[in-house]
Enzyme design. Sequence first.
Site, PDB file in Angstrom:
ATOM      1  N   ASP A  16      50.384   8.779 -25.718  1.00 16.21           N
ATOM      2  CA  ASP A  16      49.541   9.743 -25.018  1.00 16.21           C
ATOM      3  C   ASP A  16      48.714  10.601 -25.958  1.00 16.21           C
ATOM      4  OD1 ASP A  16      50.052   9.200 -22.234  1.00 16.21           O
ATOM      5  OD2 ASP A  16      52.090   9.906 -22.604  1.00 16.21           O
ATOM      6  N   ARG A  97      57.552  25.623 -28.187  1.00 13.81           N
ATOM      7  CA  ARG A  97      56.151  25.625 -27.738  1.00 13.81           C
ATOM      8  C   ARG A  97      55.327  26.782 -28.273  1.00 13.81           C
ATOM      9  NH1 ARG A  97      57.171  20.792 -27.738  1.00 13.81           N
ATOM     10  NH2 ARG A  97      57.965  19.804 -25.846  1.00 13.81           N
ATOM     11  N   ASP A 126      55.623  22.701 -20.135  1.00 12.14           N
ATOM     12  CA  ASP A 126      55.062  22.811 -21.482  1.00 12.14           C
ATOM     13  C   ASP A 126      53.571  23.130 -21.490  1.00 12.14           C
ATOM     14  OD1 ASP A 126      57.441  22.524 -22.837  1.00 12.14           O
ATOM     15  OD2 ASP A 126      57.340  20.334 -22.831  1.00 12.14           O
ATOM     16  N   SER A 177      62.210  10.268 -20.720  1.00 10.02           N
ATOM     17  CA  SER A 177      61.279  11.132 -21.435  1.00 10.02           C
ATOM     18  C   SER A 177      62.127  12.083 -22.266  1.00 10.02           C
ATOM     19  CB  SER A 177      60.424  11.889 -20.422  1.00 10.02           C
ATOM     20  OG  SER A 177      59.880  13.034 -21.049  1.00 10.02           O
TER      21      SER A 177
HETATM   22  N1  ARG Z   1      62.880  21.143 -18.895  1.00 15.86           N
HETATM   23  C1  ARG Z   1      62.856  21.552 -20.248  1.00 15.86           C
HETATM   24  C2  ARG Z   1      61.892  22.682 -20.452  1.00 15.86           C
HETATM   25  O1  ARG Z   1      61.044  22.888 -19.629  1.00 15.86           O
HETATM   26  C3  ARG Z   1      62.603  20.413 -21.188  1.00 15.86           C
HETATM   27  C4  ARG Z   1      61.364  19.627 -20.997  1.00 15.86           C
HETATM   28  C5  ARG Z   1      61.232  18.698 -22.141  1.00 15.86           C
HETATM   29  N2  ARG Z   1      60.573  17.483 -21.928  1.00 15.86           N
HETATM   30  C6  ARG Z   1      61.168  16.270 -21.789  1.00 15.86           C
HETATM   31  N3  ARG Z   1      60.449  15.237 -22.025  1.00 15.86           N
HETATM   32  N4  ARG Z   1      62.407  16.126 -21.504  1.00 15.86           N
HETATM   33  O2  ARG Z   1      61.962  23.385 -21.434  1.00 15.86           O
END
Ligand code: ARG
Length: 400
Positions: A16, A97, A126, A177
């Site tokens: 991506d 982040r 994110d 993921s």
């Molecule tokens: N749900 C978690 C958060 O919002 C993790 C998201 C991370 N992404 C993934 N591909 N699992 O911080």
Amino acid sequence: MGRAKKVVLAYSGGVDTSVCIPYLKEEWGVEEVITLAADLGQGDELEPIRKKALKSGAAQSLVADATERFIQDYAFPAIQANALYENRYPLSTALARPLIAKLLVEAAEEYGADAVAHGCTGKGNDQVRFDVSIAALNPNLKVLAPAREWGMSREETIAYGEQFGIPSPVKKSSPYSIDRNLLGRSIEAGPLEDPWNEPLEEVFLLTEAIANTPDQPKYVEISFEQGLPVALNGQTLSPVNLISQLNDLAGKHGVGRIDMIENRLVGIKSREIYEAPALLVLIQAHRDLESLTLTADVTHYKRGIEETYSQLVYNGLWYSPLKAALDAFVQQTQVQVSGTVRIKLFKGTALTVGRKSVNSLYTPDLATYGSDDKFDHKAAEGFIYVWGLPTRVWSQKVKG
Ligand code: ARG
């Protein structure tokens, strides 16, 4: 006229973010794409990723070694705040982040870019964390999120990339993921989308299955100075070494797994699996040391602050006035939080079994049930008379 001239793109090396490079140039008229890959201790080799960005059409490919900053400036303050979203998730992904946003903004300012970009889709947390953090740090920068707009399926994305020499993934791509950094792993999607499905053992990497954990417990002593972890088993360690050693120790005993349904900011409930061995153990140990060193009212008041703090971090408000104000509160409370906590790691559990501090407020003379008790028992009677007065007046009125 394109949407921006020069863009700094957050780059992971995946399909991506790689496709974002030609997409920004071909579809959105960007003249120059500079990629930035951040090393947050995720264990990827950065050199192949750096080269891949150039092959995919980046004008420059930057790599930022940010693991130390990550732990020192983002993870450690969150430990001081005992930050757990919905009481469980230690924010291992969320904390990364605001740092990546800062690295993007710093690079954009250094290279004179007029925009920054990321590869997030429109369904997650994110994108919010990036967009809001970037806006807070430099409101003059545009934020581009091609994957939020391009509407391509996985197959279409791969096919689009192939036109520009971006290789399709070699392995049959995993159904999951996964996000990873030194604090832990977040795993979602695939069979996990059914909340009734138990996660297969294959999703875990940092934590052992209980069936494979040692039959002897392991004790670990964690020392804190003013709320910051400084040593393991008496050995002073850098923040990064402390986290990675504790990840290994706790993970080996199966400690650090979470399986939860969480509420995303964008209104979706999602099934998440986390592994964050060191971070979870550190928050627990830190909280235990606070229970020894903080007064009852500060301890209780801080719980509310911690809840708000966790929500702010989860919801992308790391760089916000309220977060700064809460930070000041938390810092003020940490002055006395120094000492050592002893944890017993065994078969997936981390039990606090000892704690000590030169600042301990625990008073043996008052707490003891033995003969050296200094507590004035008679004083309790007068205290209860006053404390219970409103209840007695009410009871007399209603039931007397
Ligand atoms: N749900 C978690 C958060 O919002 C993790 C998201 C991370 N992404 C993934 N591909 N699992 O911080």
